[in-house]
Design a protein around this motif. Structure first.
Motif, mmCIF file in Angstrom:
data_model
loop_
_atom_site.group_PDB
_atom_site.id
_atom_site.type_symbol
_atom_site.label_atom_id
_atom_site.label_comp_id
_atom_site.label_asym_id
_atom_site.label_seq_id
_atom_site.Cartn_x
_atom_site.Cartn_y
_atom_site.Cartn_z
ATOM 1 N N LEU A 88 5.743 8.394 -12.659
ATOM 2 C CA LEU A 88 5.083 9.661 -12.982
ATOM 3 C C LEU A 88 6.009 10.862 -12.802
ATOM 4 C CD1 LEU A 88 1.619 9.002 -11.267
ATOM 5 C CD2 LEU A 88 2.250 8.681 -13.675
ATOM 6 N N VAL A 89 7.037 10.697 -11.961
ATOM 7 C CA VAL A 89 8.023 11.757 -11.743
ATOM 8 C C VAL A 89 9.394 11.218 -12.125
ATOM 9 C CG1 VAL A 89 9.152 13.245 -10.046
ATOM 10 C CG2 VAL A 89 6.692 12.806 -9.876
ATOM 11 N N PRO A 90 10.050 11.782 -13.135
ATOM 12 C CA PRO A 90 11.389 11.317 -13.535
ATOM 13 C C PRO A 90 12.385 11.511 -12.394
ATOM 14 C CG PRO A 90 10.423 12.729 -15.222
ATOM 15 C CD PRO A 90 9.546 12.851 -14.030
ATOM 16 N N ILE A 91 13.323 10.611 -12.286
ATOM 17 C CA ILE A 91 14.317 10.686 -11.214
ATOM 18 C C ILE A 91 15.112 11.991 -11.239
ATOM 19 C CG2 ILE A 91 16.462 9.645 -10.357
ATOM 20 C CD1 ILE A 91 15.274 6.920 -10.950
ATOM 21 N N PRO A 92 15.598 12.478 -12.400
ATOM 22 C CA PRO A 92 16.333 13.761 -12.406
ATOM 23 C C PRO A 92 15.503 14.919 -11.860
ATOM 24 C CG PRO A 92 16.680 12.585 -14.461
ATOM 25 C CD PRO A 92 15.595 11.856 -13.745
ATOM 26 N N LEU A 93 14.219 14.947 -12.188
ATOM 27 C CA LEU A 93 13.344 16.006 -11.685
ATOM 28 C C LEU A 93 13.205 15.917 -10.171
ATOM 29 C CD1 LEU A 93 11.312 18.315 -11.993
ATOM 30 C CD2 LEU A 93 9.542 16.597 -12.491
ATOM 31 N N ALA A 94 13.049 14.716 -9.647
ATOM 32 C CA ALA A 94 12.909 14.527 -8.207
ATOM 33 C C ALA A 94 14.162 14.980 -7.469
ATOM 34 C CB ALA A 94 12.615 13.057 -7.901
ATOM 35 N N LEU A 95 15.344 14.624 -7.977
ATOM 36 C CA LEU A 95 16.589 14.998 -7.313
ATOM 37 C C LEU A 95 16.858 16.498 -7.401
ATOM 38 C CD1 LEU A 95 18.883 12.013 -8.377
ATOM 39 C CD2 LEU A 95 17.721 12.375 -6.189
ATOM 40 N N ALA A 96 16.518 17.102 -8.541
ATOM 41 C CA ALA A 96 16.706 18.547 -8.694
ATOM 42 C C ALA A 96 15.797 19.310 -7.739
ATOM 43 C CB ALA A 96 16.425 18.965 -10.135
ATOM 44 N N ALA A 97 14.555 18.875 -7.631
ATOM 45 C CA ALA A 97 13.613 19.521 -6.715
ATOM 46 C C ALA A 97 14.091 19.369 -5.273
ATOM 47 C CB ALA A 97 12.227 18.919 -6.886
ATOM 48 N N ALA A 98 14.599 18.193 -4.923
ATOM 49 C CA ALA A 98 15.089 17.957 -3.568
ATOM 50 C C ALA A 98 16.233 18.909 -3.229
ATOM 51 C CB ALA A 98 15.549 16.507 -3.426
ATOM 52 N N ALA A 99 17.138 19.128 -4.179
ATOM 53 C CA ALA A 99 18.264 20.037 -3.946
ATOM 54 C C ALA A 99 17.780 21.468 -3.714
ATOM 55 C CB ALA A 99 19.227 19.991 -5.131
ATOM 56 N N VAL A 100 16.816 21.905 -4.509
ATOM 57 C CA VAL A 100 16.263 23.255 -4.362
ATOM 58 C C VAL A 100 15.588 23.411 -3.001
ATOM 59 C CG1 VAL A 100 14.528 24.877 -5.228
ATOM 60 C CG2 VAL A 100 15.996 23.635 -6.838
ATOM 61 N N PHE A 101 14.834 22.420 -2.598
ATOM 62 C CA PHE A 101 14.130 22.480 -1.306
ATOM 63 C C PHE A 101 15.120 22.555 -0.146
ATOM 64 C CE2 PHE A 101 10.453 19.885 -3.327
ATOM 65 C CZ PHE A 101 10.013 21.024 -3.975
ATOM 66 N N LEU A 102 16.179 21.739 -0.213
ATOM 67 C CA LEU A 102 17.161 21.720 0.868
ATOM 68 C C LEU A 102 17.870 23.061 1.013
ATOM 69 C CD1 LEU A 102 18.782 18.183 0.393
ATOM 70 C CD2 LEU A 102 17.454 18.955 2.355
ATOM 71 N N ILE A 103 18.308 23.616 -0.097
ATOM 72 C CA ILE A 103 19.028 24.893 -0.064
ATOM 73 C C ILE A 103 18.117 26.024 0.406
ATOM 74 C CG2 ILE A 103 20.187 26.619 -1.501
ATOM 75 C CD1 ILE A 103 21.177 24.262 -3.249
ATOM 76 N N THR A 104 16.886 26.031 -0.109
ATOM 77 C CA THR A 104 15.940 27.084 0.277
ATOM 78 C C THR A 104 15.629 27.038 1.767
ATOM 79 O OG1 THR A 104 14.914 27.021 -1.924
ATOM 80 C CG2 THR A 104 13.650 28.061 -0.150
ATOM 81 N N GLY A 105 15.364 25.842 2.281
ATOM 82 C CA GLY A 105 15.036 25.701 3.696
ATOM 83 C C GLY A 105 16.176 26.117 4.595
ATOM 84 N N LEU A 106 17.402 25.733 4.254
ATOM 85 C CA LEU A 106 18.551 26.026 5.108
ATOM 86 C C LEU A 106 18.938 27.503 5.055
ATOM 87 C CD1 LEU A 106 20.732 24.943 6.982
ATOM 88 C CD2 LEU A 106 22.119 24.424 4.972
ATOM 89 N N VAL A 107 19.062 28.050 3.850
ATOM 90 C CA VAL A 107 19.479 29.449 3.702
ATOM 91 C C VAL A 107 18.431 30.393 4.286
ATOM 92 C CG1 VAL A 107 20.030 31.283 2.050
ATOM 93 C CG2 VAL A 107 20.915 28.963 1.692
ATOM 94 N N GLY A 108 17.152 30.134 3.975
ATOM 95 C CA GLY A 108 16.097 30.979 4.512
ATOM 96 C C GLY A 108 16.060 30.947 6.030
ATOM 97 N N SER A 109 16.299 29.775 6.617
ATOM 98 C CA SER A 109 16.269 29.642 8.076
ATOM 99 C C SER A 109 17.401 30.417 8.730
ATOM 100 C CB SER A 109 16.370 28.163 8.471
ATOM 101 O OG SER A 109 15.234 27.457 8.021
ATOM 102 N N TYR A 110 18.551 30.475 8.083
ATOM 103 C CA TYR A 110 19.685 31.202 8.658
ATOM 104 C C TYR A 110 19.351 32.676 8.835
ATOM 105 C CZ TYR A 110 24.295 33.179 9.354
ATOM 106 O OH TYR A 110 25.356 33.869 9.869
ATOM 107 N N PHE A 111 18.657 33.243 7.870
ATOM 108 C CA PHE A 111 18.307 34.663 7.955
ATOM 109 C C PHE A 111 17.188 34.914 8.968
ATOM 110 C CE2 PHE A 111 20.359 34.583 3.761
ATOM 111 C CZ PHE A 111 21.255 35.636 3.932
ATOM 112 N N VAL A 112 16.382 33.917 9.253
ATOM 113 C CA VAL A 112 15.328 34.062 10.269
ATOM 114 C C VAL A 112 15.921 33.941 11.664
ATOM 115 C CG1 VAL A 112 13.255 32.997 11.254
ATOM 116 C CG2 VAL A 112 13.458 33.291 8.780
ATOM 117 N N ALA A 113 16.715 32.884 11.888
ATOM 118 C CA ALA A 113 17.368 32.667 13.185
ATOM 119 C C ALA A 113 18.478 31.648 12.982
ATOM 120 C CB ALA A 113 16.368 32.169 14.226
ATOM 121 N N PRO A 114 19.716 31.976 13.260
ATOM 122 C CA PRO A 114 20.823 31.037 13.048
ATOM 123 C C PRO A 114 20.626 29.677 13.714
ATOM 124 C CG PRO A 114 21.677 33.230 13.469
ATOM 125 C CD PRO A 114 20.198 33.303 13.711
ATOM 126 N N TRP A 115 20.048 29.673 14.936
ATOM 127 C CA TRP A 115 19.833 28.392 15.616
ATOM 128 C C TRP A 115 18.745 27.564 14.936
ATOM 129 C CZ3 TRP A 115 23.118 25.991 18.448
ATOM 130 C CH2 TRP A 115 24.044 26.691 19.208
#
Length: 294
Positions: A88-115
């Protein structure tokens, strides 16, 4: 071009593949600021982002894991219905979404608190190791599950800017290790002869897991009791021990019947677990407020 109907269906399937019901695990980020009575508007925003960041990171690895295990999942009586395994979910779509989630979570967290970003990065690191093969290594697979909960607790403390004592981390780690053992035990009981759908389950045995369970259960209860007396801001927290003991033994009972494979579902659906959790929260918060802790 995809029709709007297809886009909506894929979006819904992608959301299911993200496993939003598992996000309840990330409520652990609230633990440290809650016990420090540091939940104001600013803290709630930062801790709220910690919850979102861990949820996005966890969902990213759920997607990656489902892509990697697609063939094994198609042999599993339950996992074969997962969106990626079911096509139901194509593999390219799943991997692209995973990359977006990882970058968003990490970058956003740095601006909230580096630790907090360090905690997110560490969580991503152990999840990558888990997906690359450590999940097939007995004991290590359970330790990684426990480590994920510890990092959530540390991330919440970092986001709120409050300290996390060694006793607090020990309690979280042992309770999480207990949940990991119960999860494996429930999987073995539920799958029975079909345990070959996950190679690590061929290494574990019910008798071995029960021996591990006995040691970790006793350690978790003792560490929690000692935390209430030595690590908490008030010894009155010892009053909450019966709720923790009941929840642990209730979960053991459920896993003996093959129902402990998904802790987050058990917590929300089992009346006994839900009630003990609510009562623990109410009593603990009342004690902290009434004693003026910290």
């Amino acid at each position: 071009m995809l029709s709007s109907t297809v886009v909506i269906r894929r979006a819904g399937a992608l959301l299911r593949a993200m496993r939003p019901h598992h996000w309840i695990k990330n409520v652990v980020v609230v633990a440290a600021p809650l016990f420090a009575l540091a939940l104001n508007v600013g803290t709630l925003f930062r801790v709220g982002w910690a919850f979102v960041a861990f949820s996005l990171t966890a969902s990213a690895f759920y997607l990656i894991n489902d892509v990697r295990d697609i063939e094994e999942d198609r042999k599993h009586p339950v996992k074969q219905h997962r969106p990626i395994a079911a096509g139901l979910v194509p593999i390219p779509l799943a991997l692209a979404a995973a990359a977006v989630f990882l970058i968003t979570g990490l970058v956003g967290s740095y601006f909230v608190a580096p630790w907090l970003a360090v905690a997110i990065l560490s969580y991503a690191f152990i999840q990558a190791g888990y997906n690359l093969g450590l999940k097939e290594q007995p004991i290590l697979d359970i330790m990684i599950i426990a480590g994920g909960f510890v990092l959530r607790a540390l991330g919440g403390a970092a986001a709120a800017g409050v300290p996390a004592s060694g006793w607090f981390i020990l309690c979280v780690g042992l309770l999480a290790f207990f949940l990991g053992i119960e999860k494996r035990k429930a999987e073995l009981k539920a799958l029975g002869e079909d345990a070959d759908t996950r190679s690590v389950l061929q290494v574990y045995s019910i008798s071995w897991l029960r021996r591990m369970e006995s040691v970790v259960t006793a350690s978790a209860l003792m560490s929690y009791a000692l935390w209430t007396l030595e690590g908490a801001d008030t010894p009155w927290m010892l009053v909450t021990l019966p709720f923790v003991a009941y929840a642990i033994f209730r979960y053991q009972y459920l896993s003996e019947n093959g129902k402990g494979e998904s802790p987050e579902e058990i917590l929300l659906r089992d009346p006994g677990m839900l009630l003990s959790s609510i009562l623990w929260g109410v009593v603990a918060f009342t004690i902290l407020v009434m004693t003026g802790s910290p």
